[in-house]
Structures are given as C-alpha cells and as structure tokens.
Design an enzyme around this catalytic site. Structure first.
Site, PDB file in Angstrom:
ATOM      1  N   CYS A  34       0.827  -1.208   0.000  1.00  0.00           N
ATOM      2  CA  CYS A  34       0.000   0.000   0.000  1.00  0.00           C
ATOM      3  C   CYS A  34       0.861   1.258   0.000  1.00  0.00           C
ATOM      4  O   CYS A  34       0.460   2.292  -0.533  1.00  0.00           O
ATOM      5  CB  CYS A  34      -0.951  -0.002   1.200  1.00  0.00           C
TER       6      CYS A  34
ATOM      7  N   HIS B  96      -1.399   1.622   7.414  1.00  0.00           N
ATOM      8  CA  HIS B  96      -1.955   1.493   6.068  1.00  0.00           C
ATOM      9  C   HIS B  96      -1.836   2.840   5.356  1.00  0.00           C
ATOM     10  O   HIS B  96      -2.066   3.890   5.947  1.00  0.00           O
ATOM     11  CB  HIS B  96      -3.418   1.060   6.151  1.00  0.00           C
TER      12      HIS B  96
END
Length: 972
Positions: free
Chosen positions: A244, A861
């Site tokens: 990510c 994230h």
C-alpha cells in the site's frame, strides 16, 4: 537539366573526388560494377564522345544474386568485382549516364570496426515481423552503423504502423528465446544483431498494456477489459502484499499533471538514458510508463503493478519482499530513479565549485543552479527541483559559509509536545490488591524517577519505594535504574512498577532486591518421576528483603503471603503427607539443576537431631524470631495490611483474602521414632537460583546454615510440581487486574498550521555532535548553527510531514492534525530571492494530491487523495478501491506527504466531474491516538491482545492481562 561536361572534365572531376574523399564512420558509399567503371574510364580517356567505348547506363546486374531482394553475390571483392564511389561521385555518374531500370542502388555505409574503418559491403539481413503475425516476415538489410531506432522506424513503415503509436522491438535468438532491444540509440553492431535473425515489433494495446504482458492477466479480467470504459486516471492498484505504501506514492505521482502528460505523449522515449551509471538502464522509467499508460487508458478499474514492484526490488534491495515500508522513502527512490533514467546529460562533466568570496546571493544562486543543470537535466528537475540557501555560522570565530543547494522535496518538522502518555501496571505490596493499570503524563525528556513521581500522586507511595521493570515473556527484560531516560521505554513495552518496603537505592539501607520467577517442572519423555526441564509461567515479582533476615524458610513464608490472593494454602487435612521412616525431609532449596530434592543419610540424620533439639517450638535455624514473625510480615514489610482484617474498605477485591500464613520456622520438624509412618510438612514449591533469563545458575549464592547470601544481583525461581500448580495455583485470579480512572486521560493535541511547520524548517538550529561542520578558519570541526531558507520553488512542490520521530532509544508517530489549505497556499513570505517588478514569480500553490498513513509504527496502512487532471474531481485511492470525495474530507491527521502545484501551471479540466453521493463513501477515518488503526496492512495477530486496545475504561473492572507479556519482541 544541367549540361553534361566534357569527357576530360568528367575524368578530372571524378578522379579528384576519389583522391580527396576519406572514410568516415556513417558516410555512405556506392558499389559500382568494375567492368562498367573501367569501360567508363576508357571512354573518357579517348576524348571522343562518339567512341564505341561508350559505357551506357550504369549496370550492376553482375553484382546481384537476387534483384528483387537486393541480395548481392557472395565473396565479391573490391577492385576485382566492384569499386566504391562516394556519394558525390555516384550522384554525378547517375546524372550523366543514368541507371538500368529496376536496379536499386547499392548503398553501403562506413562502419567503425575495433581496429579499422571500412565500407560495409554485406549489411545485416534481418527478418522483420509483427507480434500479432509472426509467420509473415519481410527481409530488410541494415548497416551495422544503423541504430536500432532506424530498424524500428523501418519496421513501422513496412507494416503501416503510424509513427505516433508506441512500439518496441524484440530479437529472437537461435534458442527460441526473445530479448528486448531497449536502447534504440545503440547501433546494430553494438546490439549484436546478425544476418538471419528475426526482429519482432510489438505495439502497445489501447488499454496501455503490451501484448507480451497479457498472459500475466487472468482470463476473466481480460474479458472484463473489453467492455470497461472509465474515467482515465481513476484506476486502483492491487495490493500485492503490504504494498500500500507503493500504491499511495504511485497514485500521487500519477495525478501530477506535467509528469503524466510527459509519459502519455511518449516524450520519455527520446530521453531514456541507458548508459547512465547512476541510473537503472531505463528500466524504472519504462516500468513506470507502463503503469501510467494503463491507469490513464480508461480501460482498467484496477491494475496489478507486479512488474514495477519487481523492478523496484531489483534496483533497491531495501524494498525486496513484502514488508511494510515508508511511502516517502519509496517516493524519494522513484523520483531519483526516474531522474537518472531520463537524464538528458549523457556524460556528466566534473565541475569544481568556486568559493563564495563575499559574492552576492544572486550570483551564487545563479551559478549553483547553472552547475546543477549542466549535470542534471531531466523532466524531474524541470518539475520538482527547487533551490534553498544554507547558512552555517561557526560559534567560535563567526565564520559564515553560504551555499545554494537543490532540493526535490521539503521534509518539514512538526511541533512536538514536550510530554508523553505512558501506561504502566502498579503492583502493590498488599497481596490482596490486584495490579492496577495507570495512564501517566510524563516529560518526554524525563527519567524513570519522573515516572515514579507521577505514579506516586495516585498511589501515595513514595517514588523512592518503587522499582520499574519491563516484563516480557514471564521474565524481567530489564529493571530500570532511576536515572534511565524515559525515551528508552517504547510504547509497546509492558512496564510494571513494584512497591517495595524500603529505599533500595539508598546505600545505607540493608535491603536486597529479589526478582522472583515462577516455573513449572516438566516431565521427561518417558514419563518417569525425573524432571529434566522447567518452563516459566505467570508474572514475576519483585521483593525487597533485609539481608540479615534472608533465609529460604523466611522467603518461603514471604512468598506464600505475597501470592496469597491466587495461591491457596493447603487445608489442615492436606498439611502433612506420609513418609517412610527412612525418608528424609524435603529441602525448600533444590540443590539439583533439574529441581529434584536430594540428600544423603548423614545430612538427614543431622537434620533430625537438630529438629529434636528444637522440639519446644522454636526453629533455631530461622533468622527471624517469633516476635518478629508475629508483629509484621516475614520480610519486614510493615505496610502490608492484614488481608482478613478488612482494613481497606474502598477495595472490594480485598474481601475473602486468606490471613498471613504461620511461619514455617514456627512449625518444628520431628523425627519419627515409632514404626508408624512419619508425616511431614507439604511444600507447594521449591527454590532455585537462576540468571535473568530464568535458567538455572548455581554459582550466585552461598549458604551458612539456613541463611543465604548472594555474590551478585540474585534472581530466584520458585519451581512448581505440575500437580501442585493445578491444585493450589489459581490461573484466572492471577491474571486479573483493575483499571484506574486515569486510563481516561488523553493529551490534548492542538492542530498546527502548515506554515508553522515551514517556519520550523527555516528556524536556526545547532548541528548535532554526530554531524559537525569543519570550519576552514578554525581548522577543526565545530557545532555550527545552521539555517535553511527557500530561494526558489519548483512547479510541483512536495512537502513531507515528518510524522515519524526516531531517536537512539525510541520511535514514535506524531498524529498531530496539520491544517493545510486546498487552494491559495502562498509561499511568498518564505522566499528570500529578491523579486523585481515584472520579473517577479508567482508562489501561490493549489493542492493536487496527498499520501496518507493510518496506524502506528509497527503497522499501518497507506492511502491517497488525488485530483484528476481531466475532470478536476478529487478521488480517494485505497489500493484497488477508488471513490470520489469532497474537498472537506481531504484534511486529516493521516496526511503524510502533500503535493502542491503552482496555480498558474494547473491545466483547466477538459471533462465534467461526476456528481457522487459523498455520504456513502467509505473512507478510513483518523485513527484514535491510542490505537494502531483498523486498516492495517501488517496488523497484529488476532490472538495477541494489546493492553491499549480496551474500549471502556472502568476503574473497578477486573480484566485479564495475560496478553501483556507478548511472546514476540522487536529486539532492535
């Protein structure tokens, strides 16, 4: 048409050209049949234009093996079969005499061989075909001096492919494998192309992919591609496994208009630098171009950047594998890699920098930028590079050093709080009190003493009577001295603070600190009665015991008292156990490394005689008198309340706590003299000296009778028989703890404005000791003061918010809300370059993209916000998921890297934006400061519960903290 000169003029003209012309690499020469040329020479030497020696049209038929393909006969020899004429001589003869119809001119080029230059009579014969139809090929001859680009253009021409279409070449080797011809500027000779090889042309598909990469796409995805048509640029990126961070950086760059237009228009093809030793042979630029072409084709809803990830891992080993990384670090590598792969400077010259010599800043800045551009000229420099002024001042002699340095992005600090919140467990001396969890506010630069002082305000226990320890895997990972800096304690550490009876830090005190571990004996594999190893369990204890009262008997009674909340004392009918007459008493201290009780008959007999002598009720081997044992707990901890007395009405957990046990020293042992079986005291556990890891260490203590002394800091383990542990040790009760009301404390975090961060960036600072500056005047390194100022800004300004703070002992993420404007960010007040009249530049910027980071240090994230250049709509990119958002949703605590474009350079949208329902968009919200976020790419396993993850902070609620001593620890 010009008149044909006379024969004598023809002869002298051609002869002069042949004498003066020399071979030069890349020049063209023409083959002409020797017999025709000799006939011409005879004709012009006669001087008679009506001579029968007239040669007629140039005829090279004898040189060709196949006129249709233009293939020459083999083994033709110069001056025997043909002569070579330069272009000028050939053109004259053709104009004077013409060429036989249907005979192509035999043009050849001069090639540079390793030892000489020569005209290439036999060129390279290549079979050209398309990837879509490899059975149909055409034969074309190329000089070894031709470039691969010439081969590419000729292949496009042969198959009618428009020049604006992006194509690439592959060469088929003899073993059937294919190899990319990457460097189109390389010659056929350098590319090692030889006659008979097949060159395959591949044309990029409309969806941005290459035909050769299609097998990497699943078939069901291929079927979907045929019908999908979306907004160009609105394309997700598949998470390949903790990628990510890469996806976030790619989406931000993809939505940088000038860079994307550069790749979409194929301008990068002319700038690819395959020879730059600092670059990646053009592979990073090509892999990035593939991502952009696919994302902006409008034919994909999501793509998998596997090839790009492989290229990044190949050239930057730190990104190998599938660990989580920093999006800003990937962004820095990618911008540098693209710059070197697209650097228009093929050979960087060495340029010696001149001394400032009190010259004006304008002159120094212009010189620095000119030198930078002479070595670095790429689209990355054009778009992202700016210039700042660095000023160093020597604190001793006042020497001022001024330099101007280019930058690609600004890493700006965030204002940091001077306090931090720490969570600890307090273990009281009162055995009836459960451990209590506190949340304390302490100075970031404080010591362990400050932590104890903060806890003392809640517990009324003096800080001098506290010991702080890091508990990990049922043992003490570290016991901290009071002067230890708090920054060596990480957020994930399980910190226990123990109350002790006296000030163990006072040298005049006679107390000894005893760490206590709990171990269970494990049986051997043959299930015999012999124990061969132990395993740790439960939570360790810290006791302070007077040295002159330290004995195994006393320590046994002390521990029974301290463990009385969850260790049940045997009932009266369980107190004694039968023993044969010849059996010996069980020692409290195990003298065998495996935990067994051993002793010889002489020791047993001596012990029985001693017990008989003390049959009146007093054990002379004990160091504590009956009066001491009855007046206070065995270890002298007078502050411990009698549990059965109910002295603390505010703590309901004190009810039903067993009374202090009767000391073992007051229960004399007697030798059996009858034939009936003897009965002896039943012991719950035995002792063993160990090291800090809980392994047996028999050399750390010495015994004098029942008294014990230690040579070094002692660690003692109490070893339990499995049956005794099961019967008398309450596992559930041992793991319970309560939460103090302080667990609701939250540090108030005031938002800061982006300009405050820029101000911090330009603030004067003193260099660290690890990075001193060499003063040319003092002739030694000095801790100079340093100040950075912005001189000029690029078209696209990248601002990196330094949210991650790293020190020698600690790491933390700052989740401060930074307020940044979407439009009209004016940097004029920070630019020190003089602005003169009409030449003044604009420094007003608009936001175009944001890289976000949710979560903490160990996991997290990355996502991105970006503005589409075509329709002006903002989108939220969460790996493969893309959704439109409003501008009000962009500012958050997760903002990590900001992309701003100069307002006067932002293109106007060419398409109408959609009208989405923003209320239905699922966007990751700001993570709670006390949690690690919910959208983690490398989340903690579900069976490991963090002590900080409780949703309800109830002071009196009893909870289990078995997970606080995690079996996994990052030891770096």
């Amino acid at each position: 048409m010009a008149a044909v000169p006379g024969l004598e003029s023809q002869h002298s003209l051609i002869d002069r050209i042949l004498r003066e012309q020399t071979l030069r690499t890349g020049d063209s020469w023409f083959l002409i049949d020797l017999r025709w040329f000799l006939q011409w020479k005879e004709y012009v030497e006669t001087g008679d234009q009506n001579s029968s020696a007239y040669p007629g049209r140039i005829n090279n038929a004898e040189l060709f093996e196949d006129l249709e393909t233009g293939r020459l006969k083999e083994r033709l020899t110069e001056n025997e079969d043909y002569v070579l004429l330069p272009v000028e001589a050939w053109d004259l003869l053709v104009r004077w005499y013409g060429v036989e119809p249907d005979q192509p001119p035999i043009e050849r080029k001069v090639v540079d061989l390793p030892v000489t230059q020569k005209v290439e009579v036999y060129p390279v014969e290549l079979y050209l075909c398309q990837h879509s139809d490899m059975d149909s090929s055409v034969v074309v001859f190329f000089s070894r001096a031709d470039t691969v680009e010439t081969v590419l253009r000729e292949t496009q021409r042969q198959f009618g492919v428009p020049a604006e279409d992006e194509t690439r070449l592959w060469v088929k080797n003899s073993d059937g494998s294919c190899e990319r011809l990457r460097n189109i500027h390389m010659t056929v000779l350098d590319a090692c192309l030889s006659s008979g090889q097949t060159v395959i042309m591949e044309t990029r598909n409309k969806d941005g992919t290459w035909p050769t990469s299609r097998p990497h796409i699943m078939r069901n995805t291929l079927d979907d591609l045929q019908d999908f048509h979306g907004q160009p640029g609105v394309c997700g990126l598949t998470n390949l496994g903790n990628t990510c961070f890469m996806n976030s950086a790619l989406q931000c760059l993809s939505n940088t208009p000038p860079l994307t237009e550069y790749f979409l228009s194929n301008c990068y093809l002319n700038d690819l630098n395959f020879d730059n030793p600092l670059g990646m042979k053009g592979e990073i630029a090509e892999a990035y171009a593939d991502i952009i072409k696919q994302a902006w084709s409008g034919r994909h809803s999501t793509i998998a950047p596997r090839i790009f990830k492989a290229k990044v891992s190949h050239f930057a080993s730190q990104f190998m594998g599938y660990q989580q990384h920093d999006s800003q670090e990937l962004l820095s590598f990618l911008l540098d890699g693209l710059h070197e792969d697209l650097n228009r400077v093929k050979r960087k010259e060495y340029i010696e920098l001149k001394d400032a010599e009190e010259r004006p800043d304008e002159e120094l800045a212009e010189e620095a930028w000119r030198i930078h551009r002479r070595r670095n000229d790429s689209i990355i420099v054009d778009i992202f590079h700016g210039l700042f002024k660095s000023t160093l001042v020597c604190p001793k002699c006042g020497k001022i050093s001024v330099t101007f340095d280019p930058f690609c992005y600004l890493s700006v600090p965030l204002p940091m709080s001077k306090e931090r919140v720490m969570e600890v467990f307090f273990v009281s001396m009162n055995p009836c009190r459960k451990p209590t969890q506190f949340r304390l506010v302490v100075p970031k630069a404080g010591k362990v003493w400050d932590l104890c002082v903060a806890l003392s305000r809640y517990t009324d226990v003096p800080a001098a009577r506290m010991v702080v320890a890091d508990v990990f895997s049922h043992r003490f990972y570290k016991i901290f001295p009071m002067d230890e800096p708090l920054n060596c304690i990480l957020e994930r550490d399980d910190i226990f603070i123990y109350e002790v009876s006296g000030n163990i830090y006072d040298d005049d005190m006679n107390d000894m600190l005893l760490p206590i571990y709990l171990r269970e004996k494990t049986r051997s594999r043959d299930y015999s009665d012999i124990y061969y190893s132990t395993i740790l369990f439960g939570h360790p204890l810290l006791l302070s015991v007077p040295r002159d009262k330290l004995s195994w008997d006393n320590l046994y009674e002390i521990l029974l008292h301290r463990l009385s909340r969850y260790v049940r004392r045997p009932d009266s009918d369980e107190e004694d156990e039968e023993e044969d007459e010849d059996s010996q008493d069980e020692d409290i201290y195990s003298r065998n490394t495996n935990g067994l009780i051993e002793g010889d008959e002489e020791e047993s007999a001596a012990a029985n005689q001693e017990h008989d002598a003390g049959s009146e009720g007093e054990d002379n081997g004990s160091e504590l008198s009956n009066q001491e044992m009855s007046s206070e707990p065995p270890n002298g901890e007078a502050e411990i309340n009698n549990c059965s007395g109910g002295t603390n009405s505010e703590s309901p957990e004190l009810d039903d706590c067993p009374p202090s046990p009767v000391p073992l020293s007051r229960q004399p042992k007697r030798k059996c003299r009858s034939s009936r079986p003897c009965r002896r005291k039943r012991l719950l556990f035995t002792f063993q000296t160990v090291n800090s890891n809980g392994s047996t260490d028999r050399n750390s203590c010495s015994e004098d009778g029942n008294s014990v002394s230690f040579h070094t800091q002692p660690y003692i383990a109490i070893d339990w028989d499995p049956e005794m542990r099961r019967k008398y040790y309450d596992e559930v009760e041992a793991e319970k703890y309560v939460k103090h009301e302080s667990m609701g404390i939250m540090l108030k975090k005031t938002p800061v404005k982006l300009k405050e961060c820029i101000n911090l960036f330009t603030t004067v600072e003193t260099l660290e000791e690890e990075n001193p500056w060499y003063c040319p005047t003092c002739k030694k390194h000095q801790l100079a003061t340093k100040k950075l100022d912005l001189w000029s800004l690029p078209e696209v300004l990248i601002i990196h918010l330094k949210r991650f703070s790293y020190t020698k002992y600690s790491r933390e993420k700052l989740d401060t809300l930074v307020e940044f404007p979407i439009r009209n960010l004016d940097f004029s007040e920070f630019i020190i370059k003089p602005q003169i009249g009409a030449k003044s530049e604009s420094f007003v910027y608009d936001l175009i993209a944001v890289s976000n980071h949710y979560g903490g240090l160990r996991d997290g994230h990355y996502t991105a916000f970006a503005r589409n250049k075509d329709n002006g709509q903002w989108y939220y990119y969460d790996d493969s998921s893309v959704s439109p958002v409003s501008e009000e949703q962009i500012e958050s605590r997760a903002a990590y890297v900001l992309f701003y474009q100069r307002q006067d350079k932002i293109p106007q949208p060419t398409a109408f934006p959609p009208h989405p329902d923003y209320s239905s968009m699922d966007i990751a919200s700001d993570p709670d400061p006390d949690t690690n976020g919910t959208n983690s790419c490398s989340s903690i396993s579900n069976d490991v519960t963090s002590c900080n993850s409780c949703d309800h902070l109830e002071a009196a609620a009893s909870t289990s903290f078995s997970s606080c001593n995690s079996e996994i620890r990052d030891l770096d």
